[in-house]
Design an enzyme around this catalytic site. Structure first.
Site, short mmCIF file in Angstrom:
data_model
loop_
_atom_site.label_atom_id
_atom_site.label_comp_id
_atom_site.label_asym_id
_atom_site.label_seq_id
_atom_site.Cartn_x
_atom_site.Cartn_y
_atom_site.Cartn_z
N TYR A 24 0.83 -1.20 0.00
CA TYR A 24 0.00 0.00 0.00
C TYR A 24 0.86 1.25 0.00
CZ TYR A 24 -3.34 -3.53 1.64
OH TYR A 24 -4.11 -4.67 1.79
N HIS A 61 0.64 -12.10 1.00
CA HIS A 61 -0.43 -11.33 0.37
C HIS A 61 -1.14 -12.12 -0.74
CE1 HIS A 61 -1.50 -6.80 -0.12
NE2 HIS A 61 -2.57 -7.54 -0.13
#
Length: 321
Positions: free
Chosen positions: A58, A130
């Site tokens: 992010y 992830h």
């Protein structure tokens, strides 16, 4: 705030967590405000939210830095989670978001130190892969994740968007504490096999986007509301034609909300919470009002009639990505 023990890992989490992605990544850039985001994180902790989730992707990297600043002096009040294993291609950002899985052991080993530094912590409570890298056997990726537990850099390890085969192969190497995947009233695929597997095997389930990327709140009524830099504008479910049909789902959520004097967001989150005690949703919030609205969902008890009505809402038009 009610708490839950999602799975057998010993992790105790607030019944609802806080996802921090939107504070730094892929949604409308004009609405980002780091100072407000810090206030949201602080207020979440004050309200009893003890689970904070981010990722090195992010920003990239800037969200971990933001979360680290916000948690300075309050680190011991939360269970801190981050992720590794997706690498962004920034050449087209923000017009288009493209990410590539990287589950190579050397990438995982190198990345954890950067996350620790950015988060300003000596240990990460929950480190998550992830995405499973199709080019790397999961046994190799998971073995590297397990090494980080042995090294004392992380306390628990989890997966994200993994299937049952991935979960079984990983758990044969080292315990899987949690699985993070999308689950909401318009993304129900995990209900078929992944969610039951997690419950049967003591793995906590952490739904991301439990509000359908904001759609289930009723705030997005047309595709024209989304700016080109907002990654939702690239997703099939948010196309003009699909969105118009998907509003039927929002209408059903709003009907149930009306029975309780609740908001659609609270109903959507209460439905996710009702899927099992091992489930801890992590809605994203970038504004204090949204955070406080979401937290109140923990005290909303849906009736059998409510759940039946929500379970029979139409399937969404358009794929997730």
């Amino acid at each position: 705030m009610k708490t839950r023990l999602p799975g057998n890992s010993g992790l105790e989490l607030s019944a609802i967590g806080l996802g921090c992605m939107g504070m730094s990544w892929v949604y409308d850039e004009s609405e980002r405000d780091d100072a407000e985001s810090v206030r949201v994180i602080h207020r979440a902790i004050d309200l009893g939210v003890t689970f904070i989730d981010t990722a090195d992707l992010y920003g990239p990297f800037t969200n971990e830095e933001l979360v680290g600043r916000a948690l300075a002096g309050r680190r011991d009040e939360v269970v801190l989670a981050t992720k590794v294993g997706l690498v962004p291609d920034m050449t087209l950002y923000p017009t288009k978001v493209k990410v590539t899985p990287n589950g190579r052991p050397e990438h995982i080993r190198a990345s954890v130190d950067g996350s620790l530094r950015r988060l300003g912590t000596e240990v990460i409570d929950l480190y998550q892969l992830h995405r499973v890298d199709p080019e790397v056997p999961i046994e190799e990726s998971w073995g590297a994740m397990a090494e980080l537990v042995q090294a004392g850099k992380v306390r628990h390890i989890g997966l994200s968007e993994a299937n049952v085969d991935h979960l079984e192969r990983a758990s044969a190497i080292a315990p899987v504490a949690t699985l993070q995947s999308e689950l909401s009233l318009w993304s129900r695929d995990p209900l078929k096999d992944v969610l039951p597997w997690c419950e049967a095997n003591g793995v906590g389930f952490l739904p991301f986007s439990p509000l359908g990327r904001g759609f289930l709140t009723g705030a997005i009524r047309s595709a024209e509301q989304l700016k080109p830099s907002d990654f939702r504008s690239q997703q099939p479910r948010f196309s003009k034609e699909a969105l118009a049909q998907n509003l039927r789902i929002v209408d059903g959520v709003e009907k149930v909300a009306g029975r309780h004097g609740a908001t659609p967001a609270q109903v959507a989150l209460a439905w996710v919470l009702a899927q099992g005690e091992h489930v801890v949703p992590i809605p994203g919030s970038t504004r204090l009002a949204h955070l406080e609205d979401n937290v109140r969902s923990v005290d909303l008890d849906l009736t059998a009639e409510d759940l039946a009505d929500l379970d029979t809402l139409p399937a969404p038009v358009g794929t997730r990505f």
